[in-house]
Write a protein that holds these residues in place. Structure first.
Motif, PDB file in Angstrom:
ATOM      1  N   LYS A  43      -7.648 -30.612  42.431  1.00  0.00           N
ATOM      2  CA  LYS A  43      -7.299 -30.345  41.026  1.00  0.00           C
ATOM      3  C   LYS A  43      -6.438 -29.105  40.883  1.00  0.00           C
ATOM      4  CE  LYS A  43     -11.448 -32.485  39.062  1.00  0.00           C
ATOM      5  NZ  LYS A  43     -12.707 -32.243  38.327  1.00  0.00           N
ATOM      6  N   GLY A  44      -6.565 -28.144  41.831  1.00  0.00           N
ATOM      7  CA  GLY A  44      -5.717 -26.959  41.820  1.00  0.00           C
ATOM      8  C   GLY A  44      -6.122 -25.952  40.770  1.00  0.00           C
ATOM      9  N   PHE A  45      -5.115 -25.278  40.213  1.00  0.00           N
ATOM     10  CA  PHE A  45      -5.352 -24.182  39.281  1.00  0.00           C
ATOM     11  C   PHE A  45      -4.368 -24.268  38.111  1.00  0.00           C
ATOM     12  CE2 PHE A  45      -5.950 -22.989  43.664  1.00  0.00           C
ATOM     13  CZ  PHE A  45      -7.261 -22.545  43.689  1.00  0.00           C
ATOM     14  N   ALA A  46      -4.834 -23.959  36.942  1.00  0.00           N
ATOM     15  CA  ALA A  46      -3.985 -23.881  35.742  1.00  0.00           C
ATOM     16  C   ALA A  46      -3.098 -25.114  35.586  1.00  0.00           C
ATOM     17  CB  ALA A  46      -3.129 -22.622  35.783  1.00  0.00           C
ATOM     18  N   LYS A  47      -3.724 -26.279  35.720  1.00  0.00           N
ATOM     19  CA  LYS A  47      -3.037 -27.565  35.574  1.00  0.00           C
ATOM     20  C   LYS A  47      -1.970 -27.794  36.648  1.00  0.00           C
ATOM     21  CE  LYS A  47      -3.753 -27.829  30.550  1.00  0.00           C
ATOM     22  NZ  LYS A  47      -3.102 -28.026  29.237  1.00  0.00           N
ATOM     23  N   ILE A  48      -2.025 -27.045  37.722  1.00  0.00           N
ATOM     24  CA  ILE A  48      -1.127 -27.248  38.867  1.00  0.00           C
ATOM     25  C   ILE A  48      -1.964 -27.832  39.996  1.00  0.00           C
ATOM     26  CG2 ILE A  48       0.470 -26.174  40.495  1.00  0.00           C
ATOM     27  CD1 ILE A  48       0.860 -23.911  38.517  1.00  0.00           C
ATOM     28  N   THR A  49      -1.781 -29.104  40.295  1.00  0.00           N
ATOM     29  CA  THR A  49      -2.575 -29.740  41.333  1.00  0.00           C
ATOM     30  C   THR A  49      -2.122 -29.262  42.711  1.00  0.00           C
ATOM     31  OG1 THR A  49      -1.077 -31.640  41.560  1.00  0.00           O
ATOM     32  CG2 THR A  49      -2.813 -31.780  39.885  1.00  0.00           C
ATOM     33  N   PHE A  50      -2.972 -29.479  43.694  1.00  0.00           N
ATOM     34  CA  PHE A  50      -2.630 -29.040  45.043  1.00  0.00           C
ATOM     35  C   PHE A  50      -1.495 -29.872  45.634  1.00  0.00           C
ATOM     36  CE2 PHE A  50      -3.737 -26.763  48.904  1.00  0.00           C
ATOM     37  CZ  PHE A  50      -4.297 -25.609  48.374  1.00  0.00           C
ATOM     38  N   ALA A  51      -1.204 -31.024  45.039  1.00  0.00           N
ATOM     39  CA  ALA A  51      -0.057 -31.816  45.491  1.00  0.00           C
ATOM     40  C   ALA A  51       1.242 -31.037  45.305  1.00  0.00           C
ATOM     41  CB  ALA A  51       0.000 -33.134  44.713  1.00  0.00           C
TER      42      ALA A  51
END
Length: 281
Positions: free
Chosen positions: A63-71
């Motif tokens: 899911k990552g951070f601050a709406k930035i996915t790990f993709a």
């Protein structure tokens, strides 16, 4: 004598396997810990196999951070690594061809300077390079992570390819010249195809080094959306609050997959490029 040889071989293999297990244990521990619940990772640190396998760490980490996915971080790392590797390999091959085949004034001096650059610690150049890139307005972009490598700044690859080119008979160059080939034609039509193992070896090492590069990204990238994987992993560790080590280990496990896949697929060329780079004739 045969019994002693068998005992010696068995002892040798036991020692080698033991050392191999010691070296690979931290990696295996990380992979196994990625399937443990976060709050039990360090409580059960001495237990390698999880009592209960969970996938929540991979879900939360992706899911990552601050709406930035790990993709996004994987995409950034892939872009930096691929472009920098292409620039490194081509420029190193071109410089190696010039030093190995062309005769010009100062060639030996350049060769010695290239060898000396291999002995210079990268940390010595960090401050002057940072000031230089700051003056150029490159800080905050991918330029410092990509563009310098397009100018053969890694002497190891140049030296590797010089040794490989020296093993190619010069008669091929002379025959190509008779047929009307220029230096660039010889390089593209004869040298490049024949040094394929060295090119693949350089590509593997360059890709791994750029993929794992943490310090350069830490110095020059200041926007989280531009972080490569190596730098994004530190976001899971927050000294001011709780750290999600489970998600960090999960994403670290995924981050090593590209290098492992590339090594498995190209290991034949890697061994060939290293083992034959010093041969002559």
């Amino acid at each position: 004598m045969k019994t002693k040889r068998k005992i010696g071989k068995a002892f040798y293999h036991v020692i080698v396997c033991g050392l191999g297990l010691v070296m690979i244990y931290p990696l295996v521990w990380m992979v196994m810990s990625s399937f443990k619940e976060t709050n039990t990772i360090f409580i059960t640190a001495g237990q390698l196999i999880p009592e209960k396998f969970v996938l929540s760490n991979y879900i939360n980490g992706w899911k990552g951070f601050a709406k930035i996915t790990f993709a996004v971080f994987f995409k950034n790392s892939l872009f930096i690594s691929v472009v920098a590797t292409l620039g490194t390999v081509f420029s190193s091959a071109l410089v190696a061809y010039g030093l190995a085949r062309c005769r010009f004034f100062g060639r030996r001096i350049l060769f010695v300077a290239m060898l000396l650059s291999m002995m210079l610690p990268a940390q010595v150049l960090m401050i002057p390079q940072y000031l230089w890139y700051q003056k150029l307005g490159w800080v905050g972009s991918y330029m410092p992570l990509i563009l310098p490598y397009c100018f053969a700044i890694q002497g190891f690859f140049v030296y590797l390819m010089i040794n490989f080119i020296d093993g190619i008979p010069r008669e091929l160059d002379e025959a190509a010249k008779i047929d009307g080939c220029s230096y660039y034609g010889i390089f593209s039509r004869i040298i490049m195809p024949l040094i394929t193992p060295a090119l693949i070896t350089a590509s593997i090492f360059s890709f791994m080094w750029r993929w794992d590069d943490f310090l350069s990204a830490l110095l020059y990238i200041n926007e989280s959306a531009k972080y490569p994987v190596s730098l994004a992993l530190k976001l899971f560790c927050d000294p001011g609050s709780s750290s999600d080590y489970g998600a960090m280990f999960a994403m670290a496990t995924l981050s090593i997959l590209p290098a492992v896949i590339i090594f498995i697929c190209l290991q034949k060329y890697l061994v060939e490029g290293i083992s034959t780079s010093g041969l002559k004739g």
